[in-house]
Write a protein that holds these residues in place. Sequence first.
Motif, PDB file in Angstrom:
ATOM      1  N   GLY A  18       0.601  -1.231  -0.031  1.00  0.00           N
ATOM      2  CA  GLY A  18       0.079   0.006   0.312  1.00  0.00           C
ATOM      3  C   GLY A  18       0.867   1.366  -0.014  1.00  0.00           C
ATOM      4  O   GLY A  18       0.638   2.164  -0.821  1.00  0.00           O
ATOM      5  N   GLN A  19       2.017   1.114   0.844  1.00  0.00           N
ATOM      6  CA  GLN A  19       2.796   2.446   0.782  1.00  0.00           C
ATOM      7  C   GLN A  19       3.354   2.619  -0.661  1.00  0.00           C
ATOM      8  O   GLN A  19       3.747   3.689  -0.934  1.00  0.00           O
ATOM      9  CB  GLN A  19       3.786   2.226   1.855  1.00  0.00           C
ATOM     10  CG  GLN A  19       3.530   2.188   3.317  1.00  0.00           C
ATOM     11  CD  GLN A  19       4.386   1.657   4.401  1.00  0.00           C
ATOM     12  OE1 GLN A  19       5.430   1.206   4.031  1.00  0.00           O
ATOM     13  NE2 GLN A  19       4.058   2.019   5.616  1.00  0.00           N
ATOM     14  N   LEU A  20       3.946   1.470  -1.057  1.00  0.00           N
ATOM     15  CA  LEU A  20       4.430   1.747  -2.537  1.00  0.00           C
ATOM     16  C   LEU A  20       3.520   2.140  -3.456  1.00  0.00           C
ATOM     17  O   LEU A  20       3.836   3.056  -4.302  1.00  0.00           O
ATOM     18  CB  LEU A  20       5.048   0.177  -2.848  1.00  0.00           C
ATOM     19  CG  LEU A  20       5.712   0.186  -4.472  1.00  0.00           C
ATOM     20  CD1 LEU A  20       6.758   1.071  -4.477  1.00  0.00           C
ATOM     21  CD2 LEU A  20       6.162  -1.258  -4.385  1.00  0.00           C
ATOM     22  N   ALA A  21       2.198   1.494  -3.621  1.00  0.00           N
ATOM     23  CA  ALA A  21       1.310   2.335  -4.428  1.00  0.00           C
ATOM     24  C   ALA A  21       1.142   3.531  -4.112  1.00  0.00           C
ATOM     25  O   ALA A  21       1.096   4.543  -5.157  1.00  0.00           O
ATOM     26  CB  ALA A  21       0.119   1.557  -4.354  1.00  0.00           C
ATOM     27  N   ALA A  22       0.836   4.059  -3.091  1.00  0.00           N
ATOM     28  CA  ALA A  22       0.814   5.567  -2.742  1.00  0.00           C
ATOM     29  C   ALA A  22       2.043   6.370  -3.015  1.00  0.00           C
ATOM     30  O   ALA A  22       1.834   7.509  -3.573  1.00  0.00           O
ATOM     31  CB  ALA A  22       0.683   5.629  -1.123  1.00  0.00           C
ATOM     32  N   GLN A  23       3.253   5.721  -2.970  1.00  0.00           N
ATOM     33  CA  GLN A  23       4.422   6.609  -3.216  1.00  0.00           C
ATOM     34  C   GLN A  23       4.402   6.812  -4.887  1.00  0.00           C
ATOM     35  O   GLN A  23       4.723   7.892  -5.180  1.00  0.00           O
ATOM     36  CB  GLN A  23       5.865   5.797  -2.780  1.00  0.00           C
ATOM     37  CG  GLN A  23       6.969   6.349  -3.177  1.00  0.00           C
ATOM     38  CD  GLN A  23       8.046   5.808  -2.557  1.00  0.00           C
ATOM     39  OE1 GLN A  23       8.009   5.051  -1.575  1.00  0.00           O
ATOM     40  NE2 GLN A  23       9.151   5.638  -3.426  1.00  0.00           N
ATOM     41  N   LEU A  24       3.990   5.693  -5.635  1.00  0.00           N
ATOM     42  CA  LEU A  24       4.130   5.908  -7.093  1.00  0.00           C
ATOM     43  C   LEU A  24       3.016   6.739  -7.433  1.00  0.00           C
ATOM     44  O   LEU A  24       3.068   7.280  -8.712  1.00  0.00           O
ATOM     45  CB  LEU A  24       4.236   4.574  -7.569  1.00  0.00           C
ATOM     46  CG  LEU A  24       5.309   3.614  -7.349  1.00  0.00           C
ATOM     47  CD1 LEU A  24       5.106   2.199  -8.076  1.00  0.00           C
ATOM     48  CD2 LEU A  24       6.402   4.176  -7.958  1.00  0.00           C
ATOM     49  N   LEU A  25       1.790   6.728  -6.890  1.00  0.00           N
ATOM     50  CA  LEU A  25       0.648   7.442  -7.402  1.00  0.00           C
ATOM     51  C   LEU A  25       0.379   8.656  -6.776  1.00  0.00           C
ATOM     52  O   LEU A  25      -0.168   9.578  -7.395  1.00  0.00           O
ATOM     53  CB  LEU A  25      -0.603   6.634  -7.386  1.00  0.00           C
ATOM     54  CG  LEU A  25      -0.646   5.283  -7.941  1.00  0.00           C
ATOM     55  CD1 LEU A  25      -1.703   4.244  -7.814  1.00  0.00           C
ATOM     56  CD2 LEU A  25      -0.776   5.634  -9.521  1.00  0.00           C
ATOM     57  N   ALA A  26       0.917   8.958  -5.497  1.00  0.00           N
ATOM     58  CA  ALA A  26       0.502  10.229  -4.855  1.00  0.00           C
ATOM     59  C   ALA A  26       1.967  11.016  -4.519  1.00  0.00           C
ATOM     60  O   ALA A  26       1.669  11.974  -3.788  1.00  0.00           O
ATOM     61  CB  ALA A  26      -0.367  10.145  -3.568  1.00  0.00           C
ATOM     62  N   GLY A  27       3.020  10.207  -4.642  1.00  0.00           N
ATOM     63  CA  GLY A  27       4.287  10.811  -4.143  1.00  0.00           C
ATOM     64  C   GLY A  27       4.876  10.724  -2.886  1.00  0.00           C
ATOM     65  O   GLY A  27       5.809  11.379  -2.641  1.00  0.00           O
ATOM     66  N   GLN A  28       3.923   9.953  -2.111  1.00  0.00           N
ATOM     67  CA  GLN A  28       4.529   9.731  -0.882  1.00  0.00           C
ATOM     68  C   GLN A  28       3.938   8.405  -0.273  1.00  0.00           C
ATOM     69  O   GLN A  28       2.975   8.133  -0.746  1.00  0.00           O
ATOM     70  CB  GLN A  28       4.083  10.955  -0.062  1.00  0.00           C
ATOM     71  CG  GLN A  28       2.667  11.310   0.213  1.00  0.00           C
ATOM     72  CD  GLN A  28       2.474  12.329   1.136  1.00  0.00           C
ATOM     73  OE1 GLN A  28       3.020  12.580   2.309  1.00  0.00           O
ATOM     74  NE2 GLN A  28       1.583  13.346   0.679  1.00  0.00           N
TER      75      GLN A  28
END
Length: 152
Positions: free
Chosen positions: A106-116
Motif C-alpha cells: 500500500g505504501q508503494l502504491a501511494a508513493q508511485l501514485l501520490a508521491g509519498q
Amino acid sequence: MDLILWRHAEAVEREGVDDLKRALTPKGERQAQKMADWLNHRLAHSTRVLVSPALRCQQTAKALGRSFKTVEALAPDASPEALLKAARWPDANEPVLLVGHQPTLGQLAAQLLAGQALPWSVKKGAVWWLRNRDREGAAPVVLQAVMAPDCL
C-alpha cells in the motif's frame, strides 16, 4: 514498465506461528486461485515474478503455475524502496509482478501514485496494476487496474 502488486491471500492467524511460516487458509487458497486465473489471462509471458520468502506469499504465487524467484527484499518488514529496487523500477524491460505484504504494498502504491508513502490498504489477495509511461519527457504512473478476488 508494468509493475503489478499482489498481496498474499488470507493466511492463518499469528498466534503461536512463526510469521514467515503462516500458511494460507482454505479461503486464501481459493482467493489465490481466482486471482491467478485473472492474472494469467492478462500477464505477458515475459513477466518476472518476484515473491516474498513468507510461506503465504509462496503459496499465493504457486497458484499462477509460473516460475518465480524468492526475493528476501520482499519480506514482511520490507520498505517500498527495497521493492522498487528488486523490481528495477522504472527501468526494467519486462513487466514485474511482486507478491508481498501490507503495509509495504500500500505504501508503494501511494508513493508511485501520490508521491509519498501513505498508509493505503491493499486487500488480501488483491492486485494493483501500475504502468510507467514516458510521455514527452514526463514519466507519469498510471493505475491500470485494481482487482480483488471477491470481485471475480
